[in-house]
Design a protein around this motif. Structure first.
Motif, PDB file in Angstrom:
ATOM      1  N   GLU A  65       0.841  -1.208   0.000  1.00  0.00           N
ATOM      2  CA  GLU A  65       0.000   0.000   0.000  1.00  0.00           C
ATOM      3  C   GLU A  65       0.871   1.250   0.000  1.00  0.00           C
ATOM      4  N   SER A  66       1.878   1.213  -0.868  1.00  0.00           N
ATOM      5  CA  SER A  66       2.855   2.288  -0.879  1.00  0.00           C
ATOM      6  C   SER A  66       2.744   3.126  -2.147  1.00  0.00           C
ATOM      7  N   ASP A  67       2.710   4.454  -1.969  1.00  0.00           N
ATOM      8  CA  ASP A  67       2.797   5.386  -3.082  1.00  0.00           C
ATOM      9  C   ASP A  67       4.236   5.851  -3.264  1.00  0.00           C
ATOM     10  N   ARG A  68       5.164   5.086  -2.699  1.00  0.00           N
ATOM     11  CA  ARG A  68       6.572   5.455  -2.823  1.00  0.00           C
ATOM     12  C   ARG A  68       7.346   4.474  -3.701  1.00  0.00           C
ATOM     13  N   ILE A  69       6.624   3.596  -4.405  1.00  0.00           N
ATOM     14  CA  ILE A  69       7.243   2.650  -5.334  1.00  0.00           C
ATOM     15  C   ILE A  69       6.687   2.915  -6.723  1.00  0.00           C
ATOM     16  N   ALA A  70       7.565   3.268  -7.651  1.00  0.00           N
ATOM     17  CA  ALA A  70       7.163   3.520  -9.031  1.00  0.00           C
ATOM     18  C   ALA A  70       7.617   2.354  -9.899  1.00  0.00           C
ATOM     19  N   LEU A  71       6.695   1.795 -10.677  1.00  0.00           N
ATOM     20  CA  LEU A  71       7.013   0.713 -11.608  1.00  0.00           C
ATOM     21  C   LEU A  71       7.121   1.309 -13.008  1.00  0.00           C
ATOM     22  N   ASP A  95      20.147  17.021  -7.153  1.00  0.00           N
ATOM     23  CA  ASP A  95      19.141  17.550  -6.227  1.00  0.00           C
ATOM     24  C   ASP A  95      17.742  17.508  -6.843  1.00  0.00           C
ATOM     25  N   LEU A  96      17.354  16.348  -7.326  1.00  0.00           N
ATOM     26  CA  LEU A  96      16.024  16.183  -7.905  1.00  0.00           C
ATOM     27  C   LEU A  96      15.116  15.490  -6.894  1.00  0.00           C
ATOM     28  N   SER A  97      13.867  15.903  -6.849  1.00  0.00           N
ATOM     29  CA  SER A  97      12.916  15.247  -5.960  1.00  0.00           C
ATOM     30  C   SER A  97      12.577  13.867  -6.520  1.00  0.00           C
ATOM     31  N   PRO A  98      12.082  12.953  -5.680  1.00  0.00           N
ATOM     32  CA  PRO A  98      11.761  11.593  -6.157  1.00  0.00           C
ATOM     33  C   PRO A  98      10.804  11.568  -7.338  1.00  0.00           C
ATOM     34  N   GLY A  99       9.775  12.417  -7.314  1.00  0.00           N
ATOM     35  CA  GLY A  99       8.808  12.415  -8.401  1.00  0.00           C
ATOM     36  C   GLY A  99       9.409  12.882  -9.721  1.00  0.00           C
ATOM     37  N   ILE A 100      10.265  13.894  -9.660  1.00  0.00           N
ATOM     38  CA  ILE A 100      10.920  14.401 -10.867  1.00  0.00           C
ATOM     39  C   ILE A 100      11.880  13.357 -11.408  1.00  0.00           C
ATOM     40  N   LEU A 101      12.637  12.713 -10.524  1.00  0.00           N
ATOM     41  CA  LEU A 101      13.583  11.683 -10.961  1.00  0.00           C
ATOM     42  C   LEU A 101      12.854  10.526 -11.629  1.00  0.00           C
ATOM     43  N   ALA A 102      11.782  10.051 -11.009  1.00  0.00           N
ATOM     44  CA  ALA A 102      11.032   8.927 -11.579  1.00  0.00           C
ATOM     45  C   ALA A 102      10.373   9.322 -12.898  1.00  0.00           C
ATOM     46  N   GLY A 244       0.357  15.011  -4.112  1.00  0.00           N
ATOM     47  CA  GLY A 244       1.105  16.244  -3.907  1.00  0.00           C
ATOM     48  C   GLY A 244       2.555  16.222  -4.351  1.00  0.00           C
ATOM     49  N   ILE A 245       3.051  15.099  -4.850  1.00  0.00           N
ATOM     50  CA  ILE A 245       4.446  15.007  -5.232  1.00  0.00           C
ATOM     51  C   ILE A 245       4.675  15.732  -6.553  1.00  0.00           C
ATOM     52  N   ASP A 246       5.862  16.310  -6.743  1.00  0.00           N
ATOM     53  CA  ASP A 246       6.195  17.003  -7.992  1.00  0.00           C
ATOM     54  C   ASP A 246       6.529  15.972  -9.073  1.00  0.00           C
ATOM     55  N   VAL A 247       5.980  16.163 -10.259  1.00  0.00           N
ATOM     56  CA  VAL A 247       6.205  15.234 -11.368  1.00  0.00           C
ATOM     57  C   VAL A 247       6.383  16.002 -12.667  1.00  0.00           C
ATOM     58  N   ILE A 248       6.866  15.294 -13.678  1.00  0.00           N
ATOM     59  CA  ILE A 248       6.907  15.809 -15.048  1.00  0.00           C
ATOM     60  C   ILE A 248       5.805  15.105 -15.827  1.00  0.00           C
ATOM     61  N   GLY A 249       4.969  15.881 -16.504  1.00  0.00           N
ATOM     62  CA  GLY A 249       3.874  15.273 -17.248  1.00  0.00           C
ATOM     63  C   GLY A 249       2.593  15.247 -16.436  1.00  0.00           C
ATOM     64  N   ASP A 250       1.583  14.559 -16.965  1.00  0.00           N
ATOM     65  CA  ASP A 250       0.254  14.561 -16.357  1.00  0.00           C
ATOM     66  C   ASP A 250       0.026  13.407 -15.387  1.00  0.00           C
ATOM     67  N   ARG A 251       0.671  12.267 -15.633  1.00  0.00           N
ATOM     68  CA  ARG A 251       0.411  11.080 -14.822  1.00  0.00           C
ATOM     69  C   ARG A 251       1.447  10.946 -13.713  1.00  0.00           C
ATOM     70  N   CYS A 252       0.990  10.762 -12.490  1.00  0.00           N
ATOM     71  CA  CYS A 252       1.902  10.601 -11.360  1.00  0.00           C
ATOM     72  C   CYS A 252       2.519   9.204 -11.424  1.00  0.00           C
ATOM     73  N   VAL A 253       3.837   9.146 -11.321  1.00  0.00           N
ATOM     74  CA  VAL A 253       4.533   7.865 -11.443  1.00  0.00           C
ATOM     75  C   VAL A 253       4.440   7.034 -10.169  1.00  0.00           C
ATOM     76  N   PHE A 254       4.052   7.638  -9.062  1.00  0.00           N
ATOM     77  CA  PHE A 254       3.984   6.900  -7.802  1.00  0.00           C
ATOM     78  C   PHE A 254       2.565   6.468  -7.456  1.00  0.00           C
ATOM     79  N   CYS A 255       1.617   7.395  -7.421  1.00  0.00           N
ATOM     80  CA  CYS A 255       0.248   7.000  -7.076  1.00  0.00           C
ATOM     81  C   CYS A 255      -0.596   6.713  -8.311  1.00  0.00           C
ATOM     82  N   CYS A 256      -0.022   7.004  -9.514  1.00  0.00           N
ATOM     83  CA  CYS A 256      -0.673   6.718 -10.805  1.00  0.00           C
ATOM     84  C   CYS A 256      -1.908   7.572 -11.064  1.00  0.00           C
ATOM     85  N   ALA A 257      -2.100   8.625 -10.301  1.00  0.00           N
ATOM     86  CA  ALA A 257      -3.258   9.494 -10.523  1.00  0.00           C
ATOM     87  C   ALA A 257      -3.043  10.375 -11.746  1.00  0.00           C
TER      88      ALA A 257
END
Length: 269
Positions: A65-71, A95-102, A244-257
């Motif tokens: 039940e983790s939103d901290r694992i990106a596949l 110095d990239l945040s996890p969401g930006i790196l993923a 709330g995590i920072d991402v590139i693009g429209d789809r969140c790589v962690f929670c998939c929203a």
């Protein structure tokens, strides 16, 4: 897919065990430990991996039940995917945040040119091949140059045969299978104006992905960390409306929203 690091800054890779066969409890423990140690985990998986491996990854992520694992499983040949994984390891030292790196994985995929020299295309089903090429592949000694990404392209080997390459400076990585030829190094590398050539061991999934062990796989890529970093940081960033995590693009790589769709108000009669 754990290629040697370019420099001391490159973050080491963690190679997961045989997820398709090991007990579920062991897979859960490994991913949970990695998440606790590093905060976020990006799992890079080949599309040639057995279905049992993919199912195990999804099961583990769901059970934790983790939103901290990106596949992350892009449509790249194995060597190209290994190069992309190393680029993410390079960027992980910045110095990239996890969401930006993923999210960077999807962006950098566009800058990878990956293909192979094949002794047969009879069993190649991941790149469009016409019937004429299939027939020629049964002729002893026939070889084919195949570009799988970014745009599929196939040529039969002959004088002057080459493939469309990148329009920017790249380095070339080559992995040799059971095929003898110097076409990649003597023809393709100069044609693509590759700035440097290195060799690597052939990934375990390559023969399955390409449909034959008689191949030489190659990949042109951006090797410079400063260029990779500039590419990633120059792209517009968004915040996921769900986690709330920072991402590139429209789809969140962690929670998939994905961003909510706002319906337009109906026009008055």
């Amino acid at each position: 897919m754990a290629l040697p690091a370019h420099d001391e800054r490159t973050v080491p890779a963690v190679v997961l065990g045989d997820l398709g066969r090991e007990p579920l409890e062991l897979s859960l423990a490994d991913l949970q430990t990695l998440t606790e140690q590093h905060g976020h985990v990006v799992v890079v998986c080949s599309q040639a991996a057995p279905r049992a491996v993919v199912q195990r990854l999804r099961t583990v992520r769901s059970l934790l039940e983790s939103d901290r694992i990106a596949l992350f499983s892009p449509a790249l040949p194995p060597l190209g995917l290994a190069v992309l994984a190393r680029q993410l390891r390079q960027l992980a030292s910045c110095d990239l945040s996890p969401g930006i790196l993923a999210s960077a994985g999807r962006l950098l995929t566009h800058y990878i040119h990956a293909g192979a020299l094949l002794g047969s295309v009879a069993k190649l089903d991941r790149v469009p091949v016409d019937l004429k090429s299939h027939a020629k592949s049964w002729v002893p000694g026939s070889q084919f140059g195949v570009l799988a990404h970014p745009t599929p392209h196939l040529v039969k080997m002959g004088p002057g045969a080459t493939l469309p390459g990148p329009e920017f400076g790249t380095a070339m990585l080559v992995a040799r299978g059971q095929l003898q030829s110097d076409w990649v190094t003597s023809t393709l590398v100069p044609s693509w104006r590759a700035q440097g050539l290195r060799e690597a061991a052939l990934p375990a999934e390559s023969a399955t992905w390409w449909g034959t062990p008689k191949l030489i796989e190659f990949c042109a890529y951006l090797p410079d960390l400063s260029v990779l970093y500039q590419l990633v940081t120059s792209v517009r960033q968004n915040s996921c409306h769900w986690c709330g995590i920072d991402v590139i693009g429209d789809r969140c790589v962690f929670c998939c929203a994905v961003p909510p769709v706002h319906e337009q108000p109906a026009r008055a009669g």
